[in-house]
Motif scaffolding. Sequence first.
Motif, PDB file in Angstrom:
ATOM      1  N   ASP A  85       0.749  -1.325   0.165  1.00 33.58           N
ATOM      2  CA  ASP A  85      -0.032  -0.093   0.018  1.00 33.58           C
ATOM      3  C   ASP A  85       0.979   1.238  -0.028  1.00 33.58           C
ATOM      4  O   ASP A  85       0.492   2.172   0.618  1.00 33.58           O
ATOM      5  N   VAL A  86       1.982   1.444  -0.638  1.00 32.22           N
ATOM      6  CA  VAL A  86       2.884   2.295  -0.597  1.00 32.22           C
ATOM      7  C   VAL A  86       3.123   2.888  -2.044  1.00 32.22           C
ATOM      8  O   VAL A  86       2.416   2.085  -3.320  1.00 32.22           O
ATOM      9  N   ASP A  87       3.732   4.049  -2.440  1.00 33.33           N
ATOM     10  CA  ASP A  87       3.850   4.418  -4.035  1.00 33.33           C
ATOM     11  C   ASP A  87       5.239   4.055  -4.256  1.00 33.33           C
ATOM     12  O   ASP A  87       5.532   3.810  -5.685  1.00 33.33           O
ATOM     13  N   MET A  88       6.227   3.743  -3.493  1.00 29.73           N
ATOM     14  CA  MET A  88       7.451   3.166  -3.780  1.00 29.73           C
ATOM     15  C   MET A  88       8.336   2.785  -2.668  1.00 29.73           C
ATOM     16  O   MET A  88       7.762   2.800  -1.422  1.00 29.73           O
ATOM     17  N   ILE A  89       9.331   2.064  -2.982  1.00 25.40           N
ATOM     18  CA  ILE A  89      10.200   1.391  -1.759  1.00 25.40           C
ATOM     19  C   ILE A  89      11.468   1.646  -1.586  1.00 25.40           C
ATOM     20  O   ILE A  89      12.051   1.780  -2.842  1.00 25.40           O
ATOM     21  N   ILE A  90      11.915   1.852  -0.761  1.00 25.55           N
ATOM     22  CA  ILE A  90      13.430   1.828  -0.455  1.00 25.55           C
ATOM     23  C   ILE A  90      13.801   0.599   0.139  1.00 25.55           C
ATOM     24  O   ILE A  90      13.440   0.088   1.435  1.00 25.55           O
ATOM     25  N   TRP A  91      14.719  -0.120  -0.570  1.00 24.54           N
ATOM     26  CA  TRP A  91      15.129  -1.475   0.092  1.00 24.54           C
ATOM     27  C   TRP A  91      16.584  -1.149   0.518  1.00 24.54           C
ATOM     28  O   TRP A  91      17.447  -0.955  -0.368  1.00 24.54           O
ATOM     29  N   ILE A  92      16.954  -1.530   1.776  1.00 22.60           N
ATOM     30  CA  ILE A  92      18.141  -1.158   2.190  1.00 22.60           C
ATOM     31  C   ILE A  92      18.965  -2.681   2.552  1.00 22.60           C
ATOM     32  O   ILE A  92      18.439  -3.643   2.912  1.00 22.60           O
ATOM     33  N   ASP A 158      24.754  12.314   1.266  1.00 21.76           N
ATOM     34  CA  ASP A 158      24.066  11.201   0.767  1.00 21.76           C
ATOM     35  C   ASP A 158      22.641  11.326   0.930  1.00 21.76           C
ATOM     36  O   ASP A 158      21.817  10.989  -0.294  1.00 21.76           O
ATOM     37  N   THR A 159      22.181  11.742   2.090  1.00 17.42           N
ATOM     38  CA  THR A 159      20.591  11.668   2.054  1.00 17.42           C
ATOM     39  C   THR A 159      20.051  12.592   1.493  1.00 17.42           C
ATOM     40  O   THR A 159      19.011  12.406   0.969  1.00 17.42           O
ATOM     41  N   GLN A 160      20.689  13.745   1.291  1.00 22.13           N
ATOM     42  CA  GLN A 160      20.224  14.823   0.325  1.00 22.13           C
ATOM     43  C   GLN A 160      19.958  14.336  -1.056  1.00 22.13           C
ATOM     44  O   GLN A 160      18.935  14.665  -1.774  1.00 22.13           O
ATOM     45  N   LYS A 161      21.017  13.702  -1.343  1.00 24.67           N
ATOM     46  CA  LYS A 161      20.850  13.028  -3.164  1.00 24.67           C
ATOM     47  C   LYS A 161      19.856  11.979  -2.920  1.00 24.67           C
ATOM     48  O   LYS A 161      18.991  11.872  -4.010  1.00 24.67           O
ATOM     49  N   LEU A 162      19.776  11.363  -1.902  1.00 18.12           N
ATOM     50  CA  LEU A 162      18.579  10.302  -1.951  1.00 18.12           C
ATOM     51  C   LEU A 162      17.519  10.860  -2.237  1.00 18.12           C
ATOM     52  O   LEU A 162      16.543  10.537  -2.856  1.00 18.12           O
ATOM     53  N   ARG A 163      17.066  12.067  -1.572  1.00 16.90           N
ATOM     54  CA  ARG A 163      15.873  12.708  -1.360  1.00 16.90           C
ATOM     55  C   ARG A 163      15.498  13.284  -2.800  1.00 16.90           C
ATOM     56  O   ARG A 163      14.409  12.991  -3.466  1.00 16.90           O
ATOM     57  N   LYS A 164      16.554  13.650  -3.609  1.00 10.74           N
ATOM     58  CA  LYS A 164      16.272  13.998  -4.899  1.00 10.74           C
ATOM     59  C   LYS A 164      15.874  12.724  -5.791  1.00 10.74           C
ATOM     60  O   LYS A 164      15.148  12.937  -6.859  1.00 10.74           O
ATOM     61  N   LEU A 165      16.704  11.747  -5.385  1.00 16.12           N
ATOM     62  CA  LEU A 165      16.199  10.625  -6.270  1.00 16.12           C
ATOM     63  C   LEU A 165      14.680  10.172  -6.245  1.00 16.12           C
ATOM     64  O   LEU A 165      14.093   9.565  -7.080  1.00 16.12           O
ATOM     65  N   ILE A 166      14.255  10.127  -4.702  1.00 16.00           N
ATOM     66  CA  ILE A 166      12.974   9.713  -4.620  1.00 16.00           C
ATOM     67  C   ILE A 166      11.757  10.947  -4.961  1.00 16.00           C
ATOM     68  O   ILE A 166      10.862  10.431  -5.710  1.00 16.00           O
ATOM     69  N   LEU A 167      12.259  12.029  -5.118  1.00 19.17           N
ATOM     70  CA  LEU A 167      11.363  13.200  -5.897  1.00 19.17           C
ATOM     71  C   LEU A 167      11.159  12.768  -7.176  1.00 19.17           C
ATOM     72  O   LEU A 167      10.058  13.154  -8.004  1.00 19.17           O
ATOM     73  N   LYS A 168      12.264  12.114  -7.849  1.00 18.02           N
ATOM     74  CA  LYS A 168      11.884  11.476  -9.511  1.00 18.02           C
ATOM     75  C   LYS A 168      10.666  10.747  -9.617  1.00 18.02           C
ATOM     76  O   LYS A 168      10.054  10.597 -10.728  1.00 18.02           O
ATOM     77  N   TYR A 169      10.353   9.975  -8.414  1.00 15.90           N
ATOM     78  CA  TYR A 169       9.496   8.917  -8.653  1.00 15.90           C
ATOM     79  C   TYR A 169       7.996   9.363  -7.842  1.00 15.90           C
ATOM     80  O   TYR A 169       7.199   8.631  -7.854  1.00 15.90           O
ATOM     81  N   LEU A 170       8.063  10.246  -6.939  1.00 18.46           N
ATOM     82  CA  LEU A 170       6.996  10.612  -6.311  1.00 18.46           C
ATOM     83  C   LEU A 170       5.780  10.979  -6.764  1.00 18.46           C
ATOM     84  O   LEU A 170       6.043  12.057  -8.064  1.00 18.46           O
ATOM     85  N   PRO A 171       4.651  10.669  -6.848  1.00 20.22           N
ATOM     86  CA  PRO A 171       3.540  10.948  -7.801  1.00 20.22           C
ATOM     87  C   PRO A 171       3.218  12.436  -7.466  1.00 20.22           C
ATOM     88  O   PRO A 171       3.439  12.988  -6.306  1.00 20.22           O
ATOM     89  N   GLU A 172       2.475  12.793  -8.524  1.00 20.36           N
ATOM     90  CA  GLU A 172       2.171  14.394  -8.469  1.00 20.36           C
ATOM     91  C   GLU A 172       0.646  14.307  -7.946  1.00 20.36           C
ATOM     92  O   GLU A 172      -0.224  13.736  -8.555  1.00 20.36           O
ATOM     93  N   GLN A 173       0.638  14.625  -6.659  1.00 19.96           N
ATOM     94  CA  GLN A 173      -0.804  14.532  -6.169  1.00 19.96           C
ATOM     95  C   GLN A 173      -0.937  15.358  -4.806  1.00 19.96           C
ATOM     96  O   GLN A 173       0.330  15.975  -4.147  1.00 19.96           O
ATOM     97  N   ASP A 174      -2.053  15.649  -4.196  1.00 15.98           N
ATOM     98  CA  ASP A 174      -1.991  16.300  -3.050  1.00 15.98           C
ATOM     99  C   ASP A 174      -1.497  15.456  -1.795  1.00 15.98           C
ATOM    100  O   ASP A 174      -1.260  14.311  -1.781  1.00 15.98           O
ATOM    101  N   ALA A 175      -1.276  16.443  -0.602  1.00 17.12           N
ATOM    102  CA  ALA A 175      -0.530  15.884   0.385  1.00 17.12           C
ATOM    103  C   ALA A 175      -1.413  14.748   0.998  1.00 17.12           C
ATOM    104  O   ALA A 175      -2.748  15.147   1.030  1.00 17.12           O
TER     105      ALA A 175
END
Length: 294
Positions: A85-92, A158-175
């Motif tokens: 039930d999520v929009d994407m996954i970070i697998w560590i 590193d976490t700042q770069k990861l945030r940018k990467l997440i934004l690439k795939y984050l859907p366009e929708q309301d909060a």
Amino acid sequence: MGFQSGSIAVVGKPNVGKSTLVNELIGQKLSITSHRPQTTRHRINAIDTQANYQMVFVDTPGIHIGNNKAINSYMNRAASSSFNDVDMIIWIVEIFKWTKEDARVMEHLNKVDIPVILCINKIDKLESADKMFPFLETLNEKFKATEVFPLSAFERKDTQKLRKLILKYLPEQDAIYDEDYITDRSQKFVISEFIREKLMRNLSNELPYDITVEIEKLELDGKMYRIAARIFVDKASQKSIVIGQNGGMLKKIGMESRLSIEGFLDAKVFLELWVKVRQGWSDDKRALASLGYD
Ligand SMILES: Nc1nc2c(ncn2[C@@H]2O[C@H](COP(=O)(O)OP(=O)(O)OP(=O)(O)O)[C@@H](O)[C@H]2O)c(=O)[nH]1
Ligand SMILES: [Mg+2]
């Protein structure tokens, strides 16, 4: 591009740094961490709202093998239910530490159809970056991730770069949440977790992880919070370990817990701790439910 918003499950086997990464990504201590595997027991949403996006990170218990206690199946279920039930996954995955438990996580990932960012964590432990390439290659043969991102969860850049990467795939929708929310969990939940973190960190080797905390009182008295919490252990011998010689251990845990709760509530705290033996709670479904594992 309009406002972007979505939920991102952070998954992996125990102890790879999921909760550490979630705290770093939202810039606040919310999820508890320790050097012991199976620190996180419940799903918790950690919300980061900015002017143009909202990221809802779902921190999950580590997926593990080898114990059939009720609490272990509870934890594995809490983790695996979040794949759907999520929009994407970070697998560590931890660098150089591929095990059967990682393969178990991968089985779940093979069934999903959303972006998966594979994060290879703890690369600060390497002497040189090129040492990781063979490991990345074998991983790449096992699983085709949307993105592969080596990092150290401790490194802000590193976490700042990861945030940018997440934004690439984050859907366009309301909060999903109002902007002033940082978690879906109650104050009581977060406070009980902070106390459990201090227990796990201070008693690491002497104590099995079968320990739980229940908040019995949380009252605002003027500008100060009065909190009473009960610590449940499985055996009388564990109770004396938690209390320590002349009550010294409980005092230390109380002091450290109070400081981190004060940081969270941004107020002075008066904290009382009690220890109670509740035999077999971790393998008793009814006891689990009464302690919030439902
Ligand atoms: N060296 C190093 N240690 C890290 C890094 N990230 C996390 N750790 C450490 O790894 C240990 C486990 O971190 P957690 O964040 O609790 O791991 P987790 O995946 O949430 O673990 P569970 O909740 O038990 O599944 C802690 O001692 C962290 O300080 C990292 O980038 N580098
Ligand atoms: Mg965790």
